[in-house]
Design an enzyme around this catalytic site. Sequence first.
Site, PDB file in Angstrom:
ATOM      1  N   ARG A 111     -10.376  18.371  46.439  1.00 24.86           N
ATOM      2  CA  ARG A 111     -10.539  17.681  45.156  1.00 24.86           C
ATOM      3  C   ARG A 111     -11.437  16.469  45.330  1.00 24.86           C
ATOM      4  O   ARG A 111     -11.467  15.849  46.398  1.00 24.86           O
ATOM      5  CB  ARG A 111      -9.179  17.208  44.609  1.00 24.86           C
ATOM      6  CG  ARG A 111      -8.265  18.331  44.214  1.00 24.86           C
ATOM      7  CD  ARG A 111      -7.053  17.811  43.457  1.00 24.86           C
ATOM      8  NE  ARG A 111      -7.380  17.461  42.066  1.00 24.86           N
ATOM      9  CZ  ARG A 111      -7.538  18.338  41.091  1.00 24.86           C
ATOM     10  NH1 ARG A 111      -7.421  19.630  41.329  1.00 24.86           N
ATOM     11  NH2 ARG A 111      -7.813  17.936  39.869  1.00 24.86           N
ATOM     12  N   HIS A 138     -13.655  10.249  33.676  1.00 19.74           N
ATOM     13  CA  HIS A 138     -12.556   9.773  32.830  1.00 19.74           C
ATOM     14  C   HIS A 138     -12.693   8.259  32.730  1.00 19.74           C
ATOM     15  O   HIS A 138     -13.599   7.671  33.299  1.00 19.74           O
ATOM     16  CB  HIS A 138     -11.209  10.088  33.495  1.00 19.74           C
ATOM     17  CG  HIS A 138     -10.957  11.538  33.717  1.00 19.74           C
ATOM     18  ND1 HIS A 138     -10.530  12.379  32.727  1.00 19.74           N
ATOM     19  CD2 HIS A 138     -11.056  12.305  34.834  1.00 19.74           C
ATOM     20  CE1 HIS A 138     -10.362  13.599  33.233  1.00 19.74           C
ATOM     21  NE2 HIS A 138     -10.685  13.586  34.499  1.00 19.74           N
ATOM     22  N   CYS A 187     -14.490  16.558  31.970  1.00 25.48           N
ATOM     23  CA  CYS A 187     -13.837  17.274  33.075  1.00 25.48           C
ATOM     24  C   CYS A 187     -13.375  18.682  32.683  1.00 25.48           C
ATOM     25  O   CYS A 187     -14.212  19.562  32.565  1.00 25.48           O
ATOM     26  CB  CYS A 187     -12.714  16.414  33.642  1.00 25.48           C
ATOM     27  SG  CYS A 187     -12.281  16.849  35.326  1.00 25.48           S
TER      28      CYS A 187
HETATM   29  N1  GLN Z   1      -8.525  21.490  36.233  1.00 27.14           N
HETATM   30  C1  GLN Z   1      -9.880  21.073  36.449  1.00 27.14           C
HETATM   31  C2  GLN Z   1     -10.231  20.824  37.915  1.00 27.14           C
HETATM   32  O1  GLN Z   1      -9.383  20.486  38.709  1.00 27.14           O
HETATM   33  C3  GLN Z   1     -10.157  19.830  35.614  1.00 27.14           C
HETATM   34  C4  GLN Z   1      -9.440  18.604  36.100  1.00 27.14           C
HETATM   35  C5  GLN Z   1      -9.517  17.448  35.129  1.00 27.14           C
HETATM   36  O2  GLN Z   1      -9.777  17.640  33.952  1.00 27.14           O
HETATM   37  N2  GLN Z   1      -9.230  16.242  35.604  1.00 27.14           N
HETATM   38  O3  GLN Z   1     -11.382  20.970  38.265  1.00 27.14           O
END
Ligand code: GLN
Length: 229
Positions: free
Chosen positions: A122, A182, A88
Amino acid sequence: MLRIALLYPELLGTYGDGGNALVLAERARRRGIDVRSITVSMADPLVAADIYLLGGGEDGPQRQACDLLAAGSLASRVADGAAVLAVCAGLQILGVRFAVAGDDAYDGLGLVEATTVRGSRRSVGDIAVDVSGRTMVGFENHGGRTKLARGVAPLGAVQRGQGNDGVNDGFRAPRLWATYAHGPVLALNPWLADEILSEAVGEELEPLASVADVLYEERLGSVMARRVG
Ligand code: GLN
C-alpha cells in the site's frame, strides 16, 4: 442554481472526502452563487447535478458504489455536461477496470481509459502533485496502481508520494478531475476548489482569501521539506 451532489458517502467516505462537497458549496455561496447541496445515499436515485463528488473507500464498498453508479448511469450525467471530482476509489471506479483485494478485476464505468492493478504494497502518506504549475497537497492510502492509456492526461506530476505510479497522479479529462489525494483535497487546496467551481459556473470567480490559504501554505512547506521517496 449550482447543484453539488455528494455520492454514497456511506460507501465512499474515507478520510472525510465528503468535505469536498462542503468546501465547494461554501466557496460558491461566499461568491453569491445559489447552491443546492445534495447527498445521494445508497437507496436514492442518482439525481441530476452540476458537480458530483466521489470519495475514497475500501474494496468491498468500492465495488458496491461502482454498481450503483453504473445502474444510475453517472456516465450519461457526465455526457450531459456534469463535472466529477473523484478521489482514490472514486478515481479507480471512473476507469475501465480496477483490481482490489484478491487481485480480481472489476469493471469500472469506463469514462476514462485508466486501469488499476494491485500493487505489491500500500502507498500511505503525504502526497504532493504539480497541477499546472501549482502544488496540490494531500494524503494517500491505497493498494491500487493506475495506468493511463496513451493520450489520457494525468492530473499532474508527483513531487512527493506515489499517486498512480510514482510518476503521475490521477487524470484530467473534460469535466473530470481525479486524484489519489484525500484531505479532503479541496479543503487543503482551496485554489483547486475554485478551479472546479469556475469551470462549472463558466466564469472566473472573485478571489476569496481565507484561513484556508494560510493553512495550505503551511502544509505545502512541511510536505515539501520532507525528503523525496
Ligand atoms: N480500495 C482502493 C485501494 O486500496 C481505494 C482506497 C481508497 O480509496 N483509499 O486502492
